[in-house]
Design a protein around this motif. Structure first.
Motif, PDB file in Angstrom:
ATOM      1  N   ARG A  64      33.550  71.990 110.999  1.00  0.00           N
ATOM      2  CA  ARG A  64      32.787  72.634 112.067  1.00  0.00           C
ATOM      3  C   ARG A  64      31.633  73.414 111.452  1.00  0.00           C
ATOM      4  NH1 ARG A  64      35.298  69.574 115.830  1.00  0.00           N
ATOM      5  NH2 ARG A  64      37.556  69.959 115.917  1.00  0.00           N
ATOM      6  N   ARG A  65      30.469  73.298 112.028  1.00  0.00           N
ATOM      7  CA  ARG A  65      29.288  73.982 111.513  1.00  0.00           C
ATOM      8  C   ARG A  65      28.800  75.037 112.489  1.00  0.00           C
ATOM      9  NH1 ARG A  65      28.812  68.806 109.461  1.00  0.00           N
ATOM     10  NH2 ARG A  65      28.157  68.687 107.283  1.00  0.00           N
ATOM     11  N   THR A  66      28.319  76.137 111.921  1.00  0.00           N
ATOM     12  CA  THR A  66      27.710  77.197 112.724  1.00  0.00           C
ATOM     13  C   THR A  66      26.210  77.269 112.495  1.00  0.00           C
ATOM     14  OG1 THR A  66      28.175  78.818 110.978  1.00  0.00           O
ATOM     15  CG2 THR A  66      29.828  78.554 112.724  1.00  0.00           C
ATOM     16  N   LYS A  67      25.722  76.473 111.530  1.00  0.00           N
ATOM     17  CA  LYS A  67      24.292  76.442 111.233  1.00  0.00           C
ATOM     18  C   LYS A  67      23.800  75.006 111.298  1.00  0.00           C
ATOM     19  CE  LYS A  67      24.557  80.463 108.154  1.00  0.00           C
ATOM     20  NZ  LYS A  67      24.303  80.975 106.783  1.00  0.00           N
ATOM     21  N   PRO A  68      22.517  74.810 111.606  1.00  0.00           N
ATOM     22  CA  PRO A  68      21.996  73.439 111.708  1.00  0.00           C
ATOM     23  C   PRO A  68      21.897  72.765 110.346  1.00  0.00           C
ATOM     24  CG  PRO A  68      20.223  75.025 111.935  1.00  0.00           C
ATOM     25  CD  PRO A  68      21.493  75.827 111.928  1.00  0.00           C
ATOM     26  N   VAL A  69      21.911  71.432 110.352  1.00  0.00           N
ATOM     27  CA  VAL A  69      21.700  70.639 109.146  1.00  0.00           C
ATOM     28  C   VAL A  69      20.311  70.017 109.229  1.00  0.00           C
ATOM     29  CG1 VAL A  69      24.155  70.153 108.849  1.00  0.00           C
ATOM     30  CG2 VAL A  69      22.751  68.601 110.192  1.00  0.00           C
ATOM     31  N   TYR A  70      19.813  69.587 108.093  1.00  0.00           N
ATOM     32  CA  TYR A  70      18.457  69.052 108.028  1.00  0.00           C
ATOM     33  C   TYR A  70      18.489  67.667 107.399  1.00  0.00           C
ATOM     34  CZ  TYR A  70      17.300  73.929 108.836  1.00  0.00           C
ATOM     35  OH  TYR A  70      17.230  75.195 109.354  1.00  0.00           O
ATOM     36  N   SER A  71      17.635  66.799 107.892  1.00  0.00           N
ATOM     37  CA  SER A  71      17.487  65.460 107.347  1.00  0.00           C
ATOM     38  C   SER A  71      16.195  65.413 106.545  1.00  0.00           C
ATOM     39  CB  SER A  71      17.462  64.415 108.469  1.00  0.00           C
ATOM     40  OG  SER A  71      17.269  63.123 107.955  1.00  0.00           O
ATOM     41  N   ILE A  72      16.320  65.289 105.225  1.00  0.00           N
ATOM     42  CA  ILE A  72      15.173  65.260 104.320  1.00  0.00           C
ATOM     43  C   ILE A  72      15.145  63.901 103.632  1.00  0.00           C
ATOM     44  CG2 ILE A  72      14.066  66.324 102.322  1.00  0.00           C
ATOM     45  CD1 ILE A  72      15.448  68.918 103.029  1.00  0.00           C
ATOM     46  N   GLU A  73      14.121  63.112 103.964  1.00  0.00           N
ATOM     47  CA  GLU A  73      13.968  61.767 103.412  1.00  0.00           C
ATOM     48  C   GLU A  73      15.219  60.923 103.626  1.00  0.00           C
ATOM     49  OE1 GLU A  73      12.823  62.113  99.360  1.00  0.00           O
ATOM     50  OE2 GLU A  73      10.840  62.933  99.788  1.00  0.00           O
ATOM     51  N   GLY A  74      15.775  61.040 104.793  1.00  0.00           N
ATOM     52  CA  GLY A  74      16.934  60.245 105.148  1.00  0.00           C
ATOM     53  C   GLY A  74      18.257  60.787 104.665  1.00  0.00           C
ATOM     54  N   ARG A  75      18.246  61.904 103.951  1.00  0.00           N
ATOM     55  CA  ARG A  75      19.486  62.498 103.452  1.00  0.00           C
ATOM     56  C   ARG A  75      19.803  63.765 104.246  1.00  0.00           C
ATOM     57  NH1 ARG A  75      19.441  63.295  97.134  1.00  0.00           N
ATOM     58  NH2 ARG A  75      21.578  63.937  97.705  1.00  0.00           N
ATOM     59  N   ILE A  76      21.086  63.946 104.539  1.00  0.00           N
ATOM     60  CA  ILE A  76      21.534  65.121 105.276  1.00  0.00           C
ATOM     61  C   ILE A  76      21.719  66.277 104.296  1.00  0.00           C
ATOM     62  CG2 ILE A  76      23.321  66.094 106.755  1.00  0.00           C
ATOM     63  CD1 ILE A  76      21.645  63.997 108.122  1.00  0.00           C
ATOM     64  N   VAL A  77      21.012  67.376 104.536  1.00  0.00           N
ATOM     65  CA  VAL A  77      21.118  68.569 103.694  1.00  0.00           C
ATOM     66  C   VAL A  77      21.790  69.657 104.502  1.00  0.00           C
ATOM     67  CG1 VAL A  77      19.878  70.279 102.338  1.00  0.00           C
ATOM     68  CG2 VAL A  77      19.052  67.926 102.429  1.00  0.00           C
ATOM     69  N   ASP A  78      22.922  70.139 103.989  1.00  0.00           N
ATOM     70  CA  ASP A  78      23.702  71.159 104.670  1.00  0.00           C
ATOM     71  C   ASP A  78      23.635  72.441 103.863  1.00  0.00           C
ATOM     72  OD1 ASP A  78      25.426  72.617 106.169  1.00  0.00           O
ATOM     73  OD2 ASP A  78      27.170  71.329 105.869  1.00  0.00           O
ATOM     74  N   PHE A  79      23.021  73.491 104.438  1.00  0.00           N
ATOM     75  CA  PHE A  79      22.868  74.750 103.729  1.00  0.00           C
ATOM     76  C   PHE A  79      24.025  75.708 104.004  1.00  0.00           C
ATOM     77  CE2 PHE A  79      18.565  73.098 104.211  1.00  0.00           C
ATOM     78  CZ  PHE A  79      18.100  73.189 102.908  1.00  0.00           C
ATOM     79  N   GLU A  80      24.987  75.244 104.769  1.00  0.00           N
ATOM     80  CA  GLU A  80      26.122  76.095 105.077  1.00  0.00           C
ATOM     81  C   GLU A  80      27.117  76.065 103.927  1.00  0.00           C
ATOM     82  OE1 GLU A  80      28.830  74.966 108.290  1.00  0.00           O
ATOM     83  OE2 GLU A  80      28.355  76.889 109.191  1.00  0.00           O
ATOM     84  N   SER A  81      27.722  77.199 103.626  1.00  0.00           N
ATOM     85  CA  SER A  81      28.700  77.267 102.549  1.00  0.00           C
ATOM     86  C   SER A  81      29.895  76.394 102.891  1.00  0.00           C
ATOM     87  CB  SER A  81      29.163  78.713 102.336  1.00  0.00           C
ATOM     88  OG  SER A  81      30.195  78.757 101.383  1.00  0.00           O
ATOM     89  N   VAL A  82      30.314  75.597 101.909  1.00  0.00           N
ATOM     90  CA  VAL A  82      31.432  74.689 102.136  1.00  0.00           C
ATOM     91  C   VAL A  82      32.620  75.034 101.261  1.00  0.00           C
ATOM     92  CG1 VAL A  82      29.995  72.768 102.888  1.00  0.00           C
ATOM     93  CG2 VAL A  82      30.460  73.079 100.451  1.00  0.00           C
ATOM     94  N   ALA A  83      32.609  76.190 100.661  1.00  0.00           N
ATOM     95  CA  ALA A  83      33.770  76.603  99.872  1.00  0.00           C
ATOM     96  C   ALA A  83      34.962  76.738 100.798  1.00  0.00           C
ATOM     97  CB  ALA A  83      33.488  77.939  99.193  1.00  0.00           C
TER      98      ALA A  83
END
Length: 322
Positions: free
Chosen positions: A130-149
């Motif tokens: 579950r995410r609380t922050k948006p993800v970004y698509s950069i050059e076709g790759r999904i970049v997730d800046f949310e901590s995943v620890a």
């Protein structure tokens, strides 16, 4: 009678209610056990009644030698309603496809359960990121800046094994609230079952407006998620030219919850349905037919389909009917 065989908060509420309401659709067999379900040995035909029908619609092995006549056997709850399975997605945004090499490690669960999980329902054995922050698509790759620890640790503890129907307890009624046949009469039970069926169908339709569900154009395989999986398991027509890959297209409600249409029986104590009179018979989903025969009122949306206004002629009247 026998059986023969989104607004995130809104979606979460609807999906939670859907999981809870789907339980009594095929209840603890208290209603179906009092009516005969007949399933066919060689095809998927189902009939609700005391005896199997005589309509020649069998397409199974060696059906030509039997003149397409069915060979009936005792059916059960699994023949009344069908929930196809799909692969569970831990991260529907970051990794939204199961590839061929993951076909044995990714768990397969009923697609209706996977739809509810992706819409917000938390199931202990099948965690979802579950995410609380948006993800970004950069050059076709999904970049997730949310901590995943901690989420990665949860992913490693995910039960990567295929489950059978007995392990998916969330699709079954809470044992503490199971209907007791002695405390609830058959008419009330069938009415509540029919109401739950329509509640489940309505909930699935609403969630499918916000979450994608895909089905193969050649076989019954379904997948819940942004795109279909890459597992080469299709064995339908022309699968060699696709190297076993599915031809994905947008699914409908009938792909996710198989209604399993059956012939409507006007008189349970009458003779079996005849092949030469099939144009006078109507049809209905097996759940609806089972509940109607158990005493539930006929739903308005199925009255015309069940052809309640048509009276089949008797055997000695067939030649007199135009």
């Amino acid at each position: 009678m026998g059986c023969w065989s989104l607004n995130s908060s809104t979606s979460l509420t609807e999906s939670t209610e859907l999981v809870n309401s789907s339980s009594p659709v095929c209840p603890n067999s208290s209603s179906s056990s009092q009516f005969n379900d007949a399933g066919v040995r060689f095809c998927y035909e189902v009939h609700i009644g005391n005896v199997g029908h005589e309509i020649r619609t069998c397409t199974g092995p060696k059906s030509g030698s039997r003149s397409a006549t069915h060979v009936w056997r005792k059916g059960g709850v699994g023949d009344v309603i069908f929930f196809p399975k799909c692969f569970h997605l831990y991260d529907r945004v970051g990794k939204y496809r199961v590839v061929h090499d993951e076909r044995h490690s990714a768990p397969r669960i009923p697609a209706i359960l996977e739809l509810c999980i992706q819409a917000g329902v938390d199931v202990e054995n099948y965690p979802s990121k579950r995410r609380t922050k948006p993800v970004y698509s950069i050059e076709g790759r999904i970049v997730d800046f949310e901590s995943v620890a901690g989420m990665d640790e949860m992913e490693t503890n995910l039960f990567f094994e295929n489950v059978d129907d007995t392990e998916v307890d969330v699709l079954r009624r809470d044992p503490n609230s199971e209907l007791n046949a002695e405390d609830t009469n058959l008419i009330e039970l069938s009415t509540r079952t029919l109401d739950s069926w329509f509640e489940m169908i309505g909930g699935v339709r609403k969630i499918m407006e916000k979450y994608n569900v895909w089905t193969c154009g050649y076989c019954p395989e379904v997948q819940v998620g942004p795109k279909g999986h890459k597992v080469r398991m299709c064995r339908a027509s022309k699968h060699q030219s696709r190297n076993g890959l599915h031809a994905w297209q947008e699914a409908t409600i009938n792909d996710l919850v198989g209604p399993n249409y059956v012939w409507h029986v006007h008189d349970l104590n009458g003779p079996p349905l005849r092949n030469d009179l099939k144009r006078y018979y109507g049809k209905a989903p097996a759940v609806v037919e089972l509940c109607v025969q158990a005493g539930a009122p006929v739903p308005d949306q199925y009255r015309s389909m069940m052809r309640l206004d048509v009276v089949p002629p008797e055997r000695d009247e067939v030649d007199l009917v135009a």
